[in-house]
Scaffold this motif. Sequence first.
Motif, PDB file in Angstrom:
ATOM      1  N   LEU A  47       0.815  -1.204   0.000  1.00  0.00           N
ATOM      2  CA  LEU A  47       0.000   0.000   0.000  1.00  0.00           C
ATOM      3  C   LEU A  47       0.854   1.262   0.000  1.00  0.00           C
ATOM      4  O   LEU A  47       0.488   2.272  -0.616  1.00  0.00           O
ATOM      5  N   ARG A  48       2.006   1.239   0.665  1.00  0.00           N
ATOM      6  CA  ARG A  48       2.894   2.395   0.620  1.00  0.00           C
ATOM      7  C   ARG A  48       3.384   2.622  -0.816  1.00  0.00           C
ATOM      8  O   ARG A  48       3.489   3.764  -1.266  1.00  0.00           O
ATOM      9  N   ARG A  49       3.703   1.528  -1.537  1.00  0.00           N
ATOM     10  CA  ARG A  49       4.095   1.674  -2.942  1.00  0.00           C
ATOM     11  C   ARG A  49       2.954   2.260  -3.768  1.00  0.00           C
ATOM     12  O   ARG A  49       3.178   3.068  -4.682  1.00  0.00           O
ATOM     13  N   ALA A  50       1.719   1.859  -3.447  1.00  0.00           N
ATOM     14  CA  ALA A  50       0.562   2.388  -4.177  1.00  0.00           C
ATOM     15  C   ALA A  50       0.399   3.882  -3.931  1.00  0.00           C
ATOM     16  O   ALA A  50       0.108   4.654  -4.861  1.00  0.00           O
ATOM     17  N   VAL A  51       0.586   4.316  -2.700  1.00  0.00           N
ATOM     18  CA  VAL A  51       0.486   5.746  -2.392  1.00  0.00           C
ATOM     19  C   VAL A  51       1.588   6.522  -3.096  1.00  0.00           C
ATOM     20  O   VAL A  51       1.367   7.617  -3.620  1.00  0.00           O
ATOM     21  N   ARG A  52       2.783   5.957  -3.136  1.00  0.00           N
ATOM     22  CA  ARG A  52       3.885   6.610  -3.842  1.00  0.00           C
ATOM     23  C   ARG A  52       3.579   6.742  -5.333  1.00  0.00           C
ATOM     24  O   ARG A  52       3.905   7.745  -5.970  1.00  0.00           O
ATOM     25  N   GLU A  53       2.936   5.728  -5.897  1.00  0.00           N
ATOM     26  CA  GLU A  53       2.553   5.790  -7.306  1.00  0.00           C
ATOM     27  C   GLU A  53       1.549   6.918  -7.544  1.00  0.00           C
ATOM     28  O   GLU A  53       1.641   7.648  -8.542  1.00  0.00           O
ATOM     29  N   LEU A  54       0.591   7.083  -6.633  1.00  0.00           N
ATOM     30  CA  LEU A  54      -0.358   8.186  -6.757  1.00  0.00           C
ATOM     31  C   LEU A  54       0.363   9.528  -6.739  1.00  0.00           C
ATOM     32  O   LEU A  54       0.059  10.428  -7.532  1.00  0.00           O
ATOM     33  N   MET A  55       1.320   9.690  -5.811  1.00  0.00           N
ATOM     34  CA  MET A  55       2.067  10.943  -5.708  1.00  0.00           C
ATOM     35  C   MET A  55       2.830  11.239  -6.997  1.00  0.00           C
ATOM     36  O   MET A  55       2.862  12.368  -7.468  1.00  0.00           O
ATOM     37  N   THR A  56       3.417  10.196  -7.561  1.00  0.00           N
ATOM     38  CA  THR A  56       4.159  10.381  -8.804  1.00  0.00           C
ATOM     39  C   THR A  56       3.237  10.836  -9.927  1.00  0.00           C
ATOM     40  O   THR A  56       3.570  11.735 -10.708  1.00  0.00           O
ATOM     41  N   ARG A  57       2.046  10.240 -10.012  1.00  0.00           N
ATOM     42  CA  ARG A  57       1.093  10.618 -11.053  1.00  0.00           C
ATOM     43  C   ARG A  57       0.616  12.056 -10.886  1.00  0.00           C
ATOM     44  O   ARG A  57       0.236  12.705 -11.858  1.00  0.00           O
ATOM     45  N   ARG A  58       0.618  12.548  -9.649  1.00  0.00           N
ATOM     46  CA  ARG A  58       0.220  13.938  -9.393  1.00  0.00           C
ATOM     47  C   ARG A  58       1.332  14.928  -9.723  1.00  0.00           C
ATOM     48  O   ARG A  58       1.118  16.131  -9.696  1.00  0.00           O
ATOM     49  N   GLY A  59       2.523  14.425  -9.982  1.00  0.00           N
ATOM     50  CA  GLY A  59       3.630  15.307 -10.309  1.00  0.00           C
ATOM     51  C   GLY A  59       4.611  15.528  -9.181  1.00  0.00           C
ATOM     52  O   GLY A  59       5.517  16.366  -9.304  1.00  0.00           O
ATOM     53  N   ALA A  60       4.472  14.805  -8.079  1.00  0.00           N
ATOM     54  CA  ALA A  60       5.420  14.941  -6.979  1.00  0.00           C
ATOM     55  C   ALA A  60       6.767  14.334  -7.369  1.00  0.00           C
ATOM     56  O   ALA A  60       6.828  13.329  -8.090  1.00  0.00           O
ATOM     57  N   ASP A  61       7.840  14.955  -6.901  1.00  0.00           N
ATOM     58  CA  ASP A  61       9.193  14.447  -7.134  1.00  0.00           C
ATOM     59  C   ASP A  61       9.640  13.714  -5.879  1.00  0.00           C
ATOM     60  O   ASP A  61      10.005  14.340  -4.886  1.00  0.00           O
ATOM     61  N   LEU A  62       9.600  12.393  -5.904  1.00  0.00           N
ATOM     62  CA  LEU A  62       9.873  11.603  -4.709  1.00  0.00           C
ATOM     63  C   LEU A  62      11.346  11.566  -4.353  1.00  0.00           C
ATOM     64  O   LEU A  62      11.719  11.040  -3.307  1.00  0.00           O
ATOM     65  N   ARG A  63      12.209  12.139  -5.197  1.00  0.00           N
ATOM     66  CA  ARG A  63      13.638  12.216  -4.919  1.00  0.00           C
ATOM     67  C   ARG A  63      14.074  13.640  -4.567  1.00  0.00           C
ATOM     68  O   ARG A  63      15.267  13.912  -4.465  1.00  0.00           O
ATOM     69  N   PHE A  64      13.118  14.533  -4.364  1.00  0.00           N
ATOM     70  CA  PHE A  64      13.451  15.945  -4.239  1.00  0.00           C
ATOM     71  C   PHE A  64      14.272  16.253  -2.988  1.00  0.00           C
ATOM     72  O   PHE A  64      15.142  17.125  -3.005  1.00  0.00           O
ATOM     73  N   GLY A  65      14.003  15.547  -1.904  1.00  0.00           N
ATOM     74  CA  GLY A  65      14.702  15.840  -0.655  1.00  0.00           C
ATOM     75  C   GLY A  65      16.213  15.811  -0.785  1.00  0.00           C
ATOM     76  O   GLY A  65      16.911  16.706  -0.295  1.00  0.00           O
ATOM     77  N   ARG A  66      16.739  14.821  -1.488  1.00  0.00           N
ATOM     78  CA  ARG A  66      18.193  14.672  -1.598  1.00  0.00           C
ATOM     79  C   ARG A  66      18.828  15.771  -2.446  1.00  0.00           C
ATOM     80  O   ARG A  66      20.028  15.995  -2.369  1.00  0.00           O
ATOM     81  N   THR A  67      18.023  16.458  -3.264  1.00  0.00           N
ATOM     82  CA  THR A  67      18.562  17.493  -4.141  1.00  0.00           C
ATOM     83  C   THR A  67      18.657  18.857  -3.458  1.00  0.00           C
ATOM     84  O   THR A  67      19.209  19.796  -4.050  1.00  0.00           O
ATOM     85  N   LEU A  68      18.119  18.993  -2.256  1.00  0.00           N
ATOM     86  CA  LEU A  68      18.002  20.318  -1.645  1.00  0.00           C
ATOM     87  C   LEU A  68      19.336  21.063  -1.519  1.00  0.00           C
ATOM     88  O   LEU A  68      19.388  22.267  -1.830  1.00  0.00           O
ATOM     89  N   PRO A  69      20.411  20.448  -1.048  1.00  0.00           N
ATOM     90  CA  PRO A  69      21.660  21.225  -0.970  1.00  0.00           C
ATOM     91  C   PRO A  69      22.088  21.796  -2.316  1.00  0.00           C
ATOM     92  O   PRO A  69      22.476  22.968  -2.404  1.00  0.00           O
ATOM     93  N   ARG A  70      22.005  20.981  -3.361  1.00  0.00           N
ATOM     94  CA  ARG A  70      22.373  21.465  -4.703  1.00  0.00           C
ATOM     95  C   ARG A  70      21.430  22.562  -5.165  1.00  0.00           C
ATOM     96  O   ARG A  70      21.865  23.586  -5.727  1.00  0.00           O
ATOM     97  N   VAL A  71      20.126  22.382  -4.899  1.00  0.00           N
ATOM     98  CA  VAL A  71      19.135  23.356  -5.343  1.00  0.00           C
ATOM     99  C   VAL A  71      19.329  24.692  -4.642  1.00  0.00           C
ATOM    100  O   VAL A  71      19.251  25.761  -5.265  1.00  0.00           O
ATOM    101  N   LEU A  72      19.599  24.672  -3.341  1.00  0.00           N
ATOM    102  CA  LEU A  72      19.796  25.929  -2.616  1.00  0.00           C
ATOM    103  C   LEU A  72      21.065  26.629  -3.084  1.00  0.00           C
ATOM    104  O   LEU A  72      21.096  27.861  -3.220  1.00  0.00           O
TER     105      LEU A  72
END
Length: 242
Positions: free
Chosen positions: A142-167
């Motif tokens: 079910l957690r994988r299913a929720v993650r799939e929903l987030m991805t379909r909505r346009g969420a970036d599930l890898r965004f957290g790790r990019t924060l230092p580079r983005v800032l």
Amino acid sequence: MAELFDGVTRGHFYRLGMTEGWRCWEVGAGGPSIPEALAAAVGPTGHVLATDIDPTWLDPHARYEVRRHDVVADPPPQPGTFDLVHARLVLVHLPDRARALASMVAALRPGGWLLVEEADTELQPLACLDEVGPVQERANRLRRAVRELMTRRGADLRFGRTLPRVLGAAGLVDVAASGCFPVGGTACDRLEAETVRMVRAELLAAGLADDAEIDAHLAAVDAGELDLTLAPLISAWGRRPG
């Protein structure tokens, strides 16, 4: 969310030197707990602005200012004036994250701090780390299913790790980051149950789960049968130079 992460967030505020008289902007505030903590810290000589596209949960009569605001579509409020701008679990859900981030940076005074906190669900995608049986396996499905929903909505599930580079790319200096990884406890249980109930209709419509599976999972959560965990929360901060 407040019970799980407010202590972490407040710790970062003080690590960045927050004190009386600071001007703070809480972006996508959601509930009142962080604006209240900021208002208590900056005192009567400071100022806290709490914004959200839906400020229903905020108290318009509290010690902080409440404003309806879309961080992507609307211009930054009071640009160049804030000592601290903070957003938690906001950018990951926005398709135009770059524009939102630019708005927050523009709101900082020279020397002001931006603190952004986002989850990275691909760093740790499981609901149950100890997958010892069918109950835990179902929770992870079910957690994988929720993650799939987030991805379909346009969420970036890898965004957290990019924060230092983005800032850093946004022109901030003294950039650093840390992570928080809650495991177990009633707050994790409550968050899991509320999340699954909130997206239940979408899970069913997308064919990612069925009623029996969802009901069985919620019953296991309510019975305390699972040691649930969350994706790591990555907190990153940087200072506007000058």
